[in-house]
Design a protein around this motif. Structure first.
Motif, mmCIF file in Angstrom:
data_model
loop_
_atom_site.group_PDB
_atom_site.id
_atom_site.type_symbol
_atom_site.label_atom_id
_atom_site.label_comp_id
_atom_site.label_asym_id
_atom_site.label_seq_id
_atom_site.Cartn_x
_atom_site.Cartn_y
_atom_site.Cartn_z
ATOM 1 N N GLY A 158 -21.292 -1.390 -2.792
ATOM 2 C CA GLY A 158 -20.930 0.004 -2.972
ATOM 3 C C GLY A 158 -19.552 0.120 -3.578
ATOM 4 N N SER A 159 -18.917 1.274 -3.401
ATOM 5 C CA SER A 159 -17.550 1.446 -3.885
ATOM 6 C C SER A 159 -16.624 0.558 -3.055
ATOM 7 N N PRO A 160 -15.429 0.228 -3.576
ATOM 8 C CA PRO A 160 -14.504 -0.609 -2.794
ATOM 9 C C PRO A 160 -14.208 -0.048 -1.412
ATOM 10 N N ILE A 161 -13.985 1.252 -1.307
ATOM 11 C CA ILE A 161 -13.672 1.856 -0.009
ATOM 12 C C ILE A 161 -14.864 1.768 0.940
ATOM 13 N N ASP A 162 -16.073 2.019 0.417
ATOM 14 C CA ASP A 162 -17.263 1.920 1.266
ATOM 15 C C ASP A 162 -17.438 0.502 1.792
ATOM 16 N N VAL A 163 -17.209 -0.488 0.916
ATOM 17 C CA VAL A 163 -17.338 -1.891 1.322
ATOM 18 C C VAL A 163 -16.287 -2.238 2.369
ATOM 19 N N ALA A 164 -15.060 -1.743 2.193
ATOM 20 C CA ALA A 164 -13.983 -2.042 3.138
ATOM 21 C C ALA A 164 -14.292 -1.523 4.531
ATOM 22 N N LYS A 165 -15.060 -0.445 4.613
ATOM 23 C CA LYS A 165 -15.391 0.147 5.907
ATOM 24 C C LYS A 165 -16.613 -0.512 6.546
ATOM 25 N N ASN A 166 -17.311 -1.359 5.779
ATOM 26 C CA ASN A 166 -18.541 -1.964 6.270
ATOM 27 C C ASN A 166 -18.238 -3.073 7.282
ATOM 28 N N ASN A 167 -18.988 -3.103 8.357
ATOM 29 C CA ASN A 167 -18.745 -4.082 9.420
ATOM 30 C C ASN A 167 -18.957 -5.521 8.962
#
Length: 248
Positions: free
Chosen positions: A205-214
């Motif tokens: 996904g977007s960088p921010i979405d990936v960063a929030k992924n567990n």
């Protein structure tokens, strides 16, 4: 041809097995003109393998690859050079390709190293050499550019400058870029889509979405996710090859 004329390459559940062991499997994504897709993951996660699948280097693959362009540039992770040879940058640009001198000059100018054209390759810094490799890859104006760890051997300031250069190349050539990186937060400002690998797609996904992924946090740690979140901002400056900062 694809119904979407912007699509350059599409991977559908792609995978590769070597000596009865899966190196990577079930990877799907598309790369479009003017977009940057970044593959991240720990060592041995399959990043370079996926890049080679996209390039067609690995032939016996699982799944499929749909290609809509043959105009591809490539910067490999490793390149074998005899550094004792008196090889100039200009000679290196022409080693395996017949490129007009005007195109060589334009490519070296685009990557900020036209002044190094007659310099011996062995006397370049890590950042200068990576810029020459980029110039060589874009000299024939590819539609798709595959960059496997293009900032290795470069310090942090040099990394940022190179990633900003890669974004500039994408914008100027309107080419799609598949970027293999060990580090997400430094590429965030340029990346459109991130695929996090660990033998398979952990998240995307977007960088921010990936960063929030567990799953991303499990691979890189909570601290990495927090650094990435803090990094989200609009650049009002660029980093030059010499490490200086110039306001836009």
């Amino acid at each position: 041809m694809s119904l979407n004329n912007n699509i350059l390459i599409k991977l559908n559940n792609a995978g590769y097995r070597h000596k009865n062991k899966w190196l990577v499997r079930d990877v799907s994504f598309i790369i479009e003109k003017g977009k940057i897709v970044t593959l991240i993951g720990p060592n041995g996660s399959g990043k370079s393998t996926i890049a080679k699948i996209a390039l067609g280097i690995h032939k016996k693959i699982d799944g499929e690859v749909e290609k809509y362009t043959d105009k591809i540039g490539y910067v490999p992770q490793k390149i074998s050079i005899d550094w004792t040879l008196p090889l100039r940058v200009h000679d290196f640009m022409l080693l395996t390709e017949n490129i007009e001198d005007e195109a060589v000059n334009e490519a070296l100018s685009s990557t900020g190293v036209i002044n190094l054209k007659d310099k011996n390759l062995g006397n370049l810094s890590g950042g200068e050499f990576q810029r020459v490799l980029l110039a060589r890859a874009i000299s024939k104006k590819p539609e798709l550019l595959v960059l496997d760890e293009p900032v290795q051997g470069v310090d942090f300031t040099g990394e940022i400058a190179l990633y900003e250069l890669i974004k500039k190349i994408s914008d100027e050539l309107n080419c799609g870029i598949l970027l293999v990186s060990h580090d997400l937060h430094t590429v965030m400002s340029a990346t459109d889509h991130v695929v996090c690998l660990n033998g398979h797609v952990c998240c995307s996904g977007s960088p921010i979405d990936v960063a929030k992924n567990n799953e991303y946090k499990a691979l890189f740690g909570e601290k990495a996710a927090q650094i990435l979140t803090r990094y989200e901002h609009n650049h009002d400056h660029v980093h030059t090859i010499d490490g200086d900062i110039k306001k836009n």
